[in-house]
Scaffold this motif. Structure first.
Motif, PDB file in Angstrom:
ATOM      1  N   VAL A 197      18.629   7.121 -10.997  1.00 47.58           N
ATOM      2  CA  VAL A 197      19.848   7.785 -10.532  1.00 47.58           C
ATOM      3  C   VAL A 197      19.521   8.925  -9.558  1.00 47.58           C
ATOM      4  N   SER A 198      18.314   8.982  -9.059  1.00 40.04           N
ATOM      5  CA  SER A 198      17.903  10.018  -8.106  1.00 40.04           C
ATOM      6  C   SER A 198      18.487   9.726  -6.730  1.00 40.04           C
ATOM      7  N   SER A 199      18.562  10.773  -5.905  1.00 44.50           N
ATOM      8  CA  SER A 199      19.061  10.572  -4.544  1.00 44.50           C
ATOM      9  C   SER A 199      18.089   9.698  -3.762  1.00 44.50           C
ATOM     10  N   THR A 200      18.644   8.858  -2.912  1.00 49.06           N
ATOM     11  CA  THR A 200      17.875   7.861  -2.175  1.00 49.06           C
ATOM     12  C   THR A 200      18.247   7.908  -0.697  1.00 49.06           C
ATOM     13  N   LEU A 201      17.249   7.698   0.154  1.00 47.26           N
ATOM     14  CA  LEU A 201      17.480   7.556   1.586  1.00 47.26           C
ATOM     15  C   LEU A 201      17.039   6.154   1.977  1.00 47.26           C
ATOM     16  N   SER A 202      17.968   5.387   2.531  1.00 43.62           N
ATOM     17  CA  SER A 202      17.687   4.017   2.960  1.00 43.62           C
ATOM     18  C   SER A 202      17.480   3.989   4.470  1.00 43.62           C
ATOM     19  N   ILE A 203      16.735   2.999   4.958  1.00 46.17           N
ATOM     20  CA  ILE A 203      16.531   2.894   6.407  1.00 46.17           C
ATOM     21  C   ILE A 203      17.850   2.615   7.129  1.00 46.17           C
ATOM     22  N   ASN A 204      18.873   2.140   6.408  1.00 44.44           N
ATOM     23  CA  ASN A 204      20.184   1.927   7.025  1.00 44.44           C
ATOM     24  C   ASN A 204      20.812   3.243   7.479  1.00 44.44           C
ATOM     25  N   GLU A 205      20.328   4.364   6.939  1.00 45.00           N
ATOM     26  CA  GLU A 205      20.836   5.690   7.302  1.00 45.00           C
ATOM     27  C   GLU A 205      20.052   6.308   8.452  1.00 45.00           C
ATOM     28  N   LEU A 206      19.059   5.600   8.980  1.00 42.30           N
ATOM     29  CA  LEU A 206      18.194   6.131  10.028  1.00 42.30           C
ATOM     30  C   LEU A 206      18.435   5.427  11.355  1.00 42.30           C
ATOM     31  N   GLN A 207      18.150   6.146  12.418  1.00 39.34           N
ATOM     32  CA  GLN A 207      18.161   5.566  13.749  1.00 39.34           C
ATOM     33  C   GLN A 207      16.745   5.652  14.311  1.00 39.34           C
ATOM     34  N   ILE A 208      16.444   4.776  15.250  1.00 32.05           N
ATOM     35  CA  ILE A 208      15.121   4.794  15.864  1.00 32.05           C
ATOM     36  C   ILE A 208      14.851   6.183  16.435  1.00 32.05           C
ATOM     37  N   SER A 209      13.641   6.677  16.208  1.00 35.33           N
ATOM     38  CA  SER A 209      13.145   7.997  16.617  1.00 35.33           C
ATOM     39  C   SER A 209      13.565   9.123  15.682  1.00 35.33           C
ATOM     40  N   ASP A 210      14.333   8.837  14.627  1.00 33.99           N
ATOM     41  CA  ASP A 210      14.585   9.866  13.624  1.00 33.99           C
ATOM     42  C   ASP A 210      13.265  10.241  12.977  1.00 33.99           C
ATOM     43  N   TRP A 216       5.071  15.385  -1.850  1.00 31.97           N
ATOM     44  CA  TRP A 216       4.784  15.053  -3.240  1.00 31.97           C
ATOM     45  C   TRP A 216       3.636  15.946  -3.695  1.00 31.97           C
ATOM     46  N   ASN A 217       3.447  16.014  -4.987  1.00 34.32           N
ATOM     47  CA  ASN A 217       2.406  16.875  -5.560  1.00 34.32           C
ATOM     48  C   ASN A 217       1.071  16.174  -5.571  1.00 34.32           C
ATOM     49  N   PRO A 218      -0.021  16.901  -5.482  1.00 32.38           N
ATOM     50  CA  PRO A 218      -0.080  18.348  -5.305  1.00 32.38           C
ATOM     51  C   PRO A 218      -0.159  18.720  -3.818  1.00 32.38           C
ATOM     52  N   ASN A 219       0.877  19.362  -3.321  1.00 29.77           N
ATOM     53  CA  ASN A 219       0.885  19.923  -1.970  1.00 29.77           C
ATOM     54  C   ASN A 219       0.598  18.906  -0.864  1.00 29.77           C
ATOM     55  N   ARG A 220       1.207  17.728  -0.952  1.00 24.53           N
ATOM     56  CA  ARG A 220       1.024  16.673   0.051  1.00 24.53           C
ATOM     57  C   ARG A 220       2.303  16.574   0.891  1.00 24.53           C
ATOM     58  N   ARG A 221       2.128  16.274   2.185  1.00 26.26           N
ATOM     59  CA  ARG A 221       3.278  16.225   3.087  1.00 26.26           C
ATOM     60  C   ARG A 221       2.993  15.268   4.240  1.00 26.26           C
ATOM     61  N   LEU A 222       4.011  14.469   4.605  1.00 22.53           N
ATOM     62  CA  LEU A 222       3.940  13.617   5.789  1.00 22.53           C
ATOM     63  C   LEU A 222       5.169  13.854   6.650  1.00 22.53           C
ATOM     64  N   LEU A 223       4.973  13.873   7.944  1.00 26.41           N
ATOM     65  CA  LEU A 223       6.061  13.856   8.907  1.00 26.41           C
ATOM     66  C   LEU A 223       6.021  12.485   9.551  1.00 26.41           C
ATOM     67  N   LEU A 224       7.127  11.756   9.434  1.00 26.63           N
ATOM     68  CA  LEU A 224       7.188  10.357   9.860  1.00 26.63           C
ATOM     69  C   LEU A 224       8.170  10.180  11.001  1.00 26.63           C
ATOM     70  N   ASN A 225       7.858   9.269  11.891  1.00 30.70           N
ATOM     71  CA  ASN A 225       8.776   8.857  12.944  1.00 30.70           C
ATOM     72  C   ASN A 225       9.231   7.437  12.624  1.00 30.70           C
ATOM     73  N   TYR A 226      10.549   7.215  12.664  1.00 31.28           N
ATOM     74  CA  TYR A 226      11.077   5.885  12.372  1.00 31.28           C
ATOM     75  C   TYR A 226      11.078   5.052  13.647  1.00 31.28           C
ATOM     76  N   ASN A 227      10.354   3.912  13.612  1.00 31.81           N
ATOM     77  CA  ASN A 227      10.244   3.033  14.784  1.00 31.81           C
ATOM     78  C   ASN A 227      11.212   1.858  14.749  1.00 31.81           C
ATOM     79  N   GLY A 228      12.003   1.747  13.677  1.00 34.68           N
ATOM     80  CA  GLY A 228      12.930   0.630  13.530  1.00 34.68           C
ATOM     81  C   GLY A 228      12.343  -0.474  12.665  1.00 34.68           C
ATOM     82  N   ASN A 229      13.211  -1.333  12.160  1.00 28.32           N
ATOM     83  CA  ASN A 229      12.807  -2.474  11.326  1.00 28.32           C
ATOM     84  C   ASN A 229      11.958  -2.080  10.111  1.00 28.32           C
TER      85      ASN A 229
END
Length: 192
Positions: A99-112, A118-131
């Protein structure tokens, strides 16, 4: 120190997952040795790794220092912490509704852009390329690196992120799990 065969098997499995390759050949063991040196600036001898994996005849005991180095390679400070935090037996249900909040690719546009943490202290910055394809444009404290790409269709808070077709360095495309313990702690969409 008393060492449990079950805990050692779990540790070996996670080391292979972290190395992104099963350990079956001399070249695999040499590659793990090199990855350990690169990631934690410490290592276990190749012959010791081979003994632990049963590739060559083994000693009857395993040194705690050896287990500590392997645990640091997978992100734990030492073997005792690995056993206490990862190997404890829980009585959790084997299935449940998410029941957690979810983000689907249907909510994204190319280049978003998308930030996940996530723990411990991990982070990614992602670019959405589509598909369902994402490219890593910034990485902090992660085994996944800038330039890696992967396929994913859904990000869910407090749940592990299972990705497929991870293209990482010179490794073959693989499956990968992010945040296996505790799941994602942040999902933020950034419009470009």
């Amino acid at each position: 120190m008393e060492v449990s065969h079950i805990h050692i098997q779990k540790l070996k499995k996670i080391v292979e997952e972290s190395a992104m390759h099963p350990l079956k050949t001399t070249k695999d063991f040499e590659n793990l040795h090199w990855q350990m040196q690169k990631r934690i600036h410490d290592t276990v001898s190749i012959s010791t790794i081979k003994r632990l994996w049963g590739y060559i005849d083994s000693y009857e005991t395993i040194r705690e220092e050896t287990l500590d180095v392997l645990c640091r390679f997978i992100g734990f400070p030492d073997y005792h912490t690995f056993v206490a935090d990862y190997c404890k037996i829980d009585s959790e249900q084997t299935s449940h509704r998410i029941v957690s909040s979810t983000l689907s690719i249907n909510e994204l546009q190319i280049s978003d852009c998308l930030v996940i943490e996530w723990n411990p202290n991990r982070r990614l910055l992602l670019n959405y390329n589509g598909n369902g394809i994402f490219e890593v444009i910034d990485a902090q404290n992660s085994k996944i690196e800038v330039g890696d790409t992967f396929h994913c269709t859904r990000f869910t808070m407090n749940q592990p992120l299972y990705i497929d077709n991870l293209i990482h360095a010179e490794m073959p495309p693989s499956l990968f799990v992010i945040g296996k313990k505790g799941g994602l702690t942040k999902i933020e969409k950034i419009k470009s």
